[in-house]
Design an enzyme around this catalytic site. Sequence first.
Site, PDB file in Angstrom:
ATOM      1  N   LYS A   1       0.815  -1.211   0.000  1.00 34.64           N
ATOM      2  CA  LYS A   1       0.000   0.000   0.000  1.00 34.64           C
ATOM      3  C   LYS A   1       0.855   1.271   0.000  1.00 34.64           C
ATOM      4  O   LYS A   1       0.394   2.325  -0.415  1.00 34.64           O
ATOM      5  CB  LYS A   1      -0.996  -0.038   1.147  1.00 34.64           C
ATOM      6  CG  LYS A   1      -1.983  -1.186   0.920  1.00 34.64           C
ATOM      7  CD  LYS A   1      -3.212  -1.113   1.721  1.00 34.64           C
ATOM      8  CE  LYS A   1      -4.225  -2.174   1.286  1.00 34.64           C
ATOM      9  NZ  LYS A   1      -3.692  -3.574   1.384  1.00 34.64           N
TER      10      LYS A   1
HETATM   11  C1  PLP Z   1      -4.360  -4.650   0.931  1.00 37.51           C
HETATM   12  C2  PLP Z   1      -3.572  -5.886   0.765  1.00 37.51           C
HETATM   13  C3  PLP Z   1      -3.969  -6.895  -0.118  1.00 37.51           C
HETATM   14  C4  PLP Z   1      -5.255  -6.810  -0.908  1.00 37.51           C
HETATM   15  O1  PLP Z   1      -5.203  -5.806  -1.897  1.00 37.51           O
HETATM   16  P1  PLP Z   1      -6.563  -5.215  -2.495  1.00 37.51           P
HETATM   17  O2  PLP Z   1      -6.141  -4.088  -3.345  1.00 37.51           O
HETATM   18  O3  PLP Z   1      -7.384  -4.781  -1.314  1.00 37.51           O
HETATM   19  O4  PLP Z   1      -7.217  -6.320  -3.246  1.00 37.51           O
HETATM   20  C5  PLP Z   1      -3.156  -8.005  -0.243  1.00 37.51           C
HETATM   21  N1  PLP Z   1      -2.021  -8.135   0.481  1.00 37.51           N
HETATM   22  C6  PLP Z   1      -1.617  -7.191   1.346  1.00 37.51           C
HETATM   23  C7  PLP Z   1      -0.374  -7.408   2.125  1.00 37.51           C
HETATM   24  C8  PLP Z   1      -2.370  -6.037   1.516  1.00 37.51           C
HETATM   25  O5  PLP Z   1      -1.953  -5.102   2.367  1.00 37.51           O
END
Ligand code: PLP
Length: 498
Positions: free
Chosen positions: A111
């Site tokens: 993120k």
């Molecule tokens: C947020 C997240 C996901 C999922 O991603 P999305 O965009 O919500 O589908 C997968 N793995 C990790 C480590 C995350 O932080």
Amino acid sequence: MKYISTRGESSPVSSAEAIKMGIAPDGGLFVPHKQPKAGSLEALINLSYPELARTIMAPYLESFSEAQIAESAQKAYNPQKFAAPDIAPLHQADEKRHFLELWHGPTCAFKDMALQVLPHLLRAAMMNTNETADALVLTATSGDTGTAALEGFRDVPGTRIIVFYPEEGVSETQKRQMITQEGKNVHVIAVKGNFDDAQNGVKAIFSHQGVREKVNARGYNFSSANSINWGRLVPQIVYYFRAYLDICRRGLINAPTPINFVVPTGNFGNILAAYYAMQMGLPVNRLICAANSNNVLTEFINTGSYDRRKNFVRTISPSMDILISSNLERLLFELTEQDAAKTSRWMEDLKETGNYTIDSKTAHALQEIFWSDYADDAETMATIRSIFDKHNYLIDTHTAVATAVFKKYLSATGDDTHTVIISTASPFKFNRSVAQSLLERQQVEGKSDFELLQTLEEKTGLPVPPGLKNLETKPILHHSTVNKDSMAEAVLEALNED
Ligand SMILES: *Cc1c(COP(=O)(O)O)cnc(C)c1O
């Protein structure tokens, strides 16, 4: 380029307005009216990461100056923020399988790739729309969004951020990262409930006229750092190009040979960015949507029926513990050739009855691009172990879900296309489950998450990443817990604090 709402009841807006508003006034999500094209891939191959980011993002950000876009990319993707010189390095595990590591940023999960950029885009968006109010960013998090949003927004002038996290459902490490977060403009609040409760609470606050007026009266406008904000999505398109270009640069393929991506999916933001990359012209064979035991998306992709009336399961990949994948709405809108009436009806059904079924033409369009399966906790742990044993490569639980699902894809299809597995978190971020996968029970039990960082470092010889070091000795700065019905009051209280 204008942005339109998936519900069709809001007027088109500029990219700056779409990013500033986060969600459309009619409750829909903003999408670009038309898809820009990336042009020649050869021309992109030698760009640095910030240059590539600028090039890919620019056509989506028509109301920003080139300097604003370049500066946002430069401030986000640099050695002070990212511990890897390539920003998003591609690790080749075997002949045709690669891992794209998206977790070298300050909070050790993917993120950061978007949330290091978004605050700069948001600030520029406020300038470009002559906004005098400050931005009040409200976010519900299943863990990784919260930490990354707090790091991205901390002390950015003209912004204030409030993060709600479910009391049950984030790891000890994630919780500690949030409650020790420094910054004059940050608030962190626990909600009694799960992620969907927190997310629904935030959505309700956004659409509550009375709360909105009170917030405005205090000099703030609501904004969102969740993956429903277009400013979150657009930076995520970039790394799909990066991975493809890296495989070309290594001489393994030539453009336009298509490749597969496997994406560990929760809210559907990351994999949706892959879809937009494909619409821009990136050669993609299949997008493989990997779910954990909360496998609503797998069922949806395979049957065309979405049903959230399932038991919520807490898994060892908590950032994917989601029953309502908000960004799917954008995909439905695109697959129906931007049919807002249809999209709205499905979303209404989901809200009213908890399920909907798409028509067969849309289901066909979906299945032509997407493939899906899921992996449970036992499969996830076995995968961490086998990848470490066979390849001496350590992956986290989310990445392991994707890896396990890719194995299922291979046995189902025999496809031998080059495949990139999206690695979404550092293995140290979900260290307990990773340690449990690799070690004997007595080496793990009774140890805190913080002690386990050490244990894992010793076992693997890999260093604990900077963002996770010394967490247990930092002072706790945030103590509030609220009921899911009291989130609006908590927002107003936070604004009263100073
Ligand atoms: C947020 C997240 C996901 C999922 O991603 P999305 O965009 O919500 O589908 C997968 N793995 C990790 C480590 C995350 O932080």
